[in-house]
Design a protein around this motif. Structure first.
Motif, PDB file in Angstrom:
ATOM      1  N   LEU A 119     -13.165 -11.377  -8.593  1.00  0.00           N
ATOM      2  CA  LEU A 119     -11.973 -11.250  -7.763  1.00  0.00           C
ATOM      3  C   LEU A 119     -12.308 -11.365  -6.288  1.00  0.00           C
ATOM      4  CD1 LEU A 119     -10.110  -8.300  -9.555  1.00  0.00           C
ATOM      5  CD2 LEU A 119      -9.557 -10.725  -9.637  1.00  0.00           C
ATOM      6  N   TYR A 120     -13.376 -10.699  -5.862  1.00  0.00           N
ATOM      7  CA  TYR A 120     -13.761 -10.768  -4.464  1.00  0.00           C
ATOM      8  C   TYR A 120     -14.199 -12.188  -4.088  1.00  0.00           C
ATOM      9  CZ  TYR A 120     -13.725  -5.662  -4.598  1.00  0.00           C
ATOM     10  OH  TYR A 120     -13.352  -4.354  -4.720  1.00  0.00           O
ATOM     11  N   ASN A 145      -4.801 -15.598   8.185  1.00  0.00           N
ATOM     12  CA  ASN A 145      -4.622 -14.185   8.532  1.00  0.00           C
ATOM     13  C   ASN A 145      -3.458 -13.559   7.770  1.00  0.00           C
ATOM     14  OD1 ASN A 145      -6.724 -14.537  10.373  1.00  0.00           O
ATOM     15  ND2 ASN A 145      -5.310 -15.122  12.013  1.00  0.00           N
ATOM     16  N   ALA A 146      -2.342 -14.292   7.711  1.00  0.00           N
ATOM     17  CA  ALA A 146      -1.189 -13.775   6.967  1.00  0.00           C
ATOM     18  C   ALA A 146      -1.522 -13.610   5.491  1.00  0.00           C
ATOM     19  CB  ALA A 146       0.009 -14.710   7.140  1.00  0.00           C
ATOM     20  N   PHE A 147      -2.278 -14.557   4.942  1.00  0.00           N
ATOM     21  CA  PHE A 147      -2.686 -14.467   3.538  1.00  0.00           C
ATOM     22  C   PHE A 147      -3.530 -13.214   3.295  1.00  0.00           C
ATOM     23  CE2 PHE A 147      -6.277 -15.264   0.631  1.00  0.00           C
ATOM     24  CZ  PHE A 147      -5.577 -15.382  -0.572  1.00  0.00           C
ATOM     25  N   MET A 148      -4.495 -12.964   4.174  1.00  0.00           N
ATOM     26  CA  MET A 148      -5.372 -11.812   3.984  1.00  0.00           C
ATOM     27  C   MET A 148      -4.598 -10.506   4.114  1.00  0.00           C
ATOM     28  SD  MET A 148      -8.983 -10.936   5.883  1.00  0.00           S
ATOM     29  CE  MET A 148      -9.892  -9.448   5.460  1.00  0.00           C
ATOM     30  N   ILE A 149      -3.717 -10.400   5.100  1.00  0.00           N
ATOM     31  CA  ILE A 149      -2.908  -9.174   5.268  1.00  0.00           C
ATOM     32  C   ILE A 149      -2.063  -8.931   4.027  1.00  0.00           C
ATOM     33  CG2 ILE A 149      -1.048  -8.108   6.587  1.00  0.00           C
ATOM     34  CD1 ILE A 149      -2.064  -9.628   9.035  1.00  0.00           C
ATOM     35  N   GLY A 150      -1.389  -9.986   3.581  1.00  0.00           N
ATOM     36  CA  GLY A 150      -0.508  -9.839   2.421  1.00  0.00           C
ATOM     37  C   GLY A 150      -1.255  -9.421   1.172  1.00  0.00           C
ATOM     38  N   MET A 151      -2.399 -10.016   0.922  1.00  0.00           N
ATOM     39  CA  MET A 151      -3.174  -9.685  -0.277  1.00  0.00           C
ATOM     40  C   MET A 151      -3.706  -8.259  -0.221  1.00  0.00           C
ATOM     41  SD  MET A 151      -2.974 -12.284  -2.270  1.00  0.00           S
ATOM     42  CE  MET A 151      -4.295 -12.058  -3.452  1.00  0.00           C
ATOM     43  N   MET A 209      -6.335  -3.046  -4.582  1.00  0.00           N
ATOM     44  CA  MET A 209      -7.695  -3.187  -5.118  1.00  0.00           C
ATOM     45  C   MET A 209      -8.560  -4.079  -4.229  1.00  0.00           C
ATOM     46  SD  MET A 209      -6.743  -5.741  -8.282  1.00  0.00           S
ATOM     47  CE  MET A 209      -5.279  -4.800  -8.686  1.00  0.00           C
ATOM     48  N   LEU A 210      -7.925  -5.023  -3.507  1.00  0.00           N
ATOM     49  CA  LEU A 210      -8.673  -5.928  -2.633  1.00  0.00           C
ATOM     50  C   LEU A 210      -8.977  -5.314  -1.278  1.00  0.00           C
ATOM     51  CD1 LEU A 210      -6.789  -9.280  -3.361  1.00  0.00           C
ATOM     52  CD2 LEU A 210      -8.970  -8.507  -4.312  1.00  0.00           C
ATOM     53  N   ALA A 211      -8.324  -4.192  -0.954  1.00  0.00           N
ATOM     54  CA  ALA A 211      -8.521  -3.563   0.353  1.00  0.00           C
ATOM     55  C   ALA A 211      -9.795  -2.730   0.400  1.00  0.00           C
ATOM     56  CB  ALA A 211      -7.315  -2.694   0.696  1.00  0.00           C
ATOM     57  N   ARG A 212     -10.541  -2.706  -0.660  1.00  0.00           N
ATOM     58  CA  ARG A 212     -11.812  -1.998  -0.666  1.00  0.00           C
ATOM     59  C   ARG A 212     -12.859  -2.774   0.141  1.00  0.00           C
ATOM     60  NH1 ARG A 212     -12.280   0.242  -6.909  1.00  0.00           N
ATOM     61  NH2 ARG A 212     -10.356   1.484  -6.856  1.00  0.00           N
ATOM     62  N   ALA A 213     -14.009  -2.165   0.311  1.00  0.00           N
ATOM     63  CA  ALA A 213     -15.060  -2.782   1.138  1.00  0.00           C
ATOM     64  C   ALA A 213     -15.433  -4.165   0.629  1.00  0.00           C
ATOM     65  CB  ALA A 213     -16.292  -1.872   1.170  1.00  0.00           C
ATOM     66  N   GLY A 214     -15.439  -4.336  -0.709  1.00  0.00           N
ATOM     67  CA  GLY A 214     -15.799  -5.633  -1.269  1.00  0.00           C
ATOM     68  C   GLY A 214     -14.862  -6.741  -0.840  1.00  0.00           C
ATOM     69  N   GLY A 215     -13.580  -6.463  -0.713  1.00  0.00           N
ATOM     70  CA  GLY A 215     -12.615  -7.467  -0.298  1.00  0.00           C
ATOM     71  C   GLY A 215     -12.832  -7.911   1.140  1.00  0.00           C
ATOM     72  N   ILE A 239     -15.675  -7.643   2.894  1.00  0.00           N
ATOM     73  CA  ILE A 239     -16.952  -8.353   2.979  1.00  0.00           C
ATOM     74  C   ILE A 239     -16.825  -9.780   2.453  1.00  0.00           C
ATOM     75  CG2 ILE A 239     -19.309  -8.393   2.091  1.00  0.00           C
ATOM     76  CD1 ILE A 239     -19.226  -5.326   2.100  1.00  0.00           C
ATOM     77  N   ALA A 240     -16.050  -9.954   1.356  1.00  0.00           N
ATOM     78  CA  ALA A 240     -15.871 -11.288   0.787  1.00  0.00           C
ATOM     79  C   ALA A 240     -15.204 -12.218   1.785  1.00  0.00           C
ATOM     80  CB  ALA A 240     -15.057 -11.201  -0.501  1.00  0.00           C
ATOM     81  N   CYS A 241     -14.203 -11.735   2.513  1.00  0.00           N
ATOM     82  CA  CYS A 241     -13.520 -12.572   3.501  1.00  0.00           C
ATOM     83  C   CYS A 241     -14.436 -12.871   4.689  1.00  0.00           C
ATOM     84  CB  CYS A 241     -12.243 -11.895   3.968  1.00  0.00           C
ATOM     85  SG  CYS A 241     -10.944 -11.880   2.714  1.00  0.00           S
ATOM     86  N   LEU A 242     -15.264 -11.899   5.086  1.00  0.00           N
ATOM     87  CA  LEU A 242     -16.209 -12.142   6.178  1.00  0.00           C
ATOM     88  C   LEU A 242     -17.230 -13.207   5.779  1.00  0.00           C
ATOM     89  CD1 LEU A 242     -16.844  -8.518   7.503  1.00  0.00           C
ATOM     90  CD2 LEU A 242     -15.885 -10.433   8.810  1.00  0.00           C
ATOM     91  N   VAL A 243     -17.696 -13.137   4.548  1.00  0.00           N
ATOM     92  CA  VAL A 243     -18.641 -14.144   4.075  1.00  0.00           C
ATOM     93  C   VAL A 243     -17.969 -15.515   4.014  1.00  0.00           C
ATOM     94  CG1 VAL A 243     -20.031 -14.879   2.097  1.00  0.00           C
ATOM     95  CG2 VAL A 243     -20.031 -12.475   2.799  1.00  0.00           C
TER      96      VAL A 243
END
Length: 519
Positions: free
Chosen positions: A23-24, A54-60, A66-72, A74-78
């Motif tokens: 998922l991440y 940016n809008a996509f990331m905020i909305g998700m 579940m995506l707002a955890r640290a893994g989510g 970090i995945a977007c930063l990568v």
């Protein structure tokens, strides 16, 4: 809507060690792809008009906690870092872009996640304003940071124009993308979103035709061609489908303008700002209408359910009352079986019980439509309600004056009023005295219908305390004043009590005259 415990339960089942990284990975890859889309669709002179990452990331993050955890994150930063490598940007440029993009996400997510879950899902009319507030704050941040850090890297526009540009573009993307994600249906609710019949698809067909007409005619006004159809879609469809069509409208406006089909052939800064701000504001209208319509439909569904439930309870109550009357009649018959001399009294009691049962049947609350041919004579209605109180030596009441028809929708309220007046009369008024007389006089004109309820009996000298603030007064206030928009008054004198009820004449059609009858 899922509550917090259900969300946590589903997160626990979904984010197992073997699934979480998938998922991440998908989340970070999608963010990187949308970031690249924004860069590759940029115009050389006016920067990027499409910037959905940016809008996509905020909305998700808001829609799927579940995506707002640290893994989510970090995945977007990568994913962001990989996109920078593909584009060949320097470390300094990447740091500025990271401050710009992830700062927008932090501002938007912090505000949206603080709102009630109902507002996050756009499930009530005020939700659109909460969304606009969060998007506005994120856009202000984008305009400030974009002017200071990002704008100088890609454009030589003046600071004022850069500020307006980043603000309008970010606001457009936030309001175009966020509603689709936030209102995304869950579980098996997709069937409620899809227009399956040709009749349901008519607003979408008109929207497409109006967009084609806008391209055909071109010019500045072409931008608003699809707006009426878009509002029709908002009235017809649920929030998610409306958000999807609104996004399609924004995409059409941007694409058609970029390709030179509407506005001007040479894309410049002024039309870009006009498109982005106009599109952002237009998206609010359908969204507000759709959320309001959805809320209204939900309330109507609840009212229909309550009405059906009330009808079941009312029918059951009527059935039990009929059984009670039948039981009392049976007890009377059993009681006089061995006493023949009591049979005349028993017959009289049974007749009065039958009349009382008939009167009670009129008071049952029904879902009858107002108007139409289902009407009752007002004199007959009052007569049925008073029949159980007829005296043995002659009629103790008289109903005189004009007659009028009563629509089925207000039979029950009126029956309640006159039944309460008759009940009080048996306790304190004319029907409680063997010499008492009750007269009901009806008068009507073009604007009003007046009913004078007059009781005369020895010993009536004043208003009992139980009538001043009792159930009867509250019932008259509720029905006569609030429901029927009329008025009433009580007056007492020696050996006399009068109740004057005035109701709007438009509620009571006149009784048709017989052929040859004089007016």
């Amino acid at each position: 809507m899922l509550d917090a415990s259900e969300v946590e339960s589903r997160v626990g089942k979904l984010l197992t060690p073997s699934r979480a990284w998938v998922l991440y990975l998908l989340f970070g890859s999608a963010y990187a792809a949308l970031f690249l889309l924004g860069v590759y669709t940029a115009n050389n002179s006016v920067l990027a008009l499409v910037w959905p990452a940016n809008a996509f990331m905020i909305g998700m993050l808001v829609r799927f906690p579940m995506l707002a955890r640290a893994g989510g994150w970090i995945a977007c930063l990568v994913g962001f870092a990989i996109a920078l490598l593909i584009l060949g940007y320097s470390l300094s440029t990447g740091a500025r872009l990271a401050t710009f993009n992830f700062g927008i996400v932090v501002v938007g997510y912090a505000l949206l996640s603080s709102f009630d879950r109902t507002d996050q899902r756009l499930e009530r009319p005020t939700s659109a304003f909460y969304l606009f507030f969060a998007a506005l704050a994120a856009s202000i941040y984008a305009s400030i940071v974009g002017t200071l850090l990002v704008g100088p890297l890609f454009s030589a526009m003046a600071a004022e124009r850069t500020f307006r540009y980043w603000f309008s573009v970010e606001l457009l993307n936030q309001l175009a993308f966020l509603p689709m994600i936030l209102a995304f249906p869950v579980d098996r609710q997709w069937t409620r979103e899809l227009p399956l019949t040709l009749h349901d698809q008519a607003p979408i067909i008109v929207l497409v035709l109006s967009a084609v007409a806008g391209i055909f005619f071109g010019g500045l006004a072409a931008f608003v061609f699809p707006v009426p159809a878009l509002l029709w879609c908002a009235i017809s469809y649920r929030v998610f489908l409306t958000a999807l069509l609104t996004f399609a409208f924004c995409a059409w406006a941007i694409t058609a303008t970029s390709l030179g089909y509407i506005f001007v052939l040479n894309l410049s800064r002024a039309p870009v700002l006009s498109i982005s701000m106009g599109g952002a504001l237009i998206t609010l209208g359908p969204l507000i209408i759709s959320t309001t319509t959805a809320t209204r439909n939900e309330v109507l569904d609840q009212l229909r359910y309550l009405a059906a439930e009330r009808e079941i309870v009312s029918s059951e109550l009527e059935h039990r009352i009929k059984n009670l009357f039948a039981l009392v009649n049976g007890l009377i018959s059993l009681s006089v079986r061995d006493n023949p001399e009591m049979k005349p009294l028993a017959n009289k009691l049974r007749q009065r019980l039958v009349a009382l049962q008939h009167a009670h049947s009129l008071i049952r609350v029904r879902n009858a439509p107002t108007g139409g041919g289902d009407r009752t004579s007002l004199k007959e209605l009052i007569g049925v309600l008073l029949r159980p109180y007829e005296g043995g030596k002659g009629q103790r009441f008289a109903i005189v004056g004009d007659d009028a028809l009563v629509d089925a929708g207000i039979v029950s309220p009126l029956a309640l009023v006159f039944h309460e007046l008759a009940t009080n009369s048996t306790k304190y008024g004319a029907l409680s005295d063997a010499e008492g007389v009750l007269e009901v006089h009806i008068r009507r004109d073009d604007e009003h219908l007046q009913i004078d309820w007059s009781e005369r009996a020895p010993g009536l000298s004043g208003q009992p305390d139980t009538l001043k603030n009792g159930y009867g007064s509250k019932l008259l206030d509720l029905i006569v004043k609030s429901q029927l928009r009329g008025n009433y008054s009580r007056s007492w004198s020696r050996d006399r009590m009068d109740v004057e009820i005035t109701l709007p004449g438009k509620l009571f059609p006149s009784v048709p005259q017989e052929p040859g009858q004089l007016a």
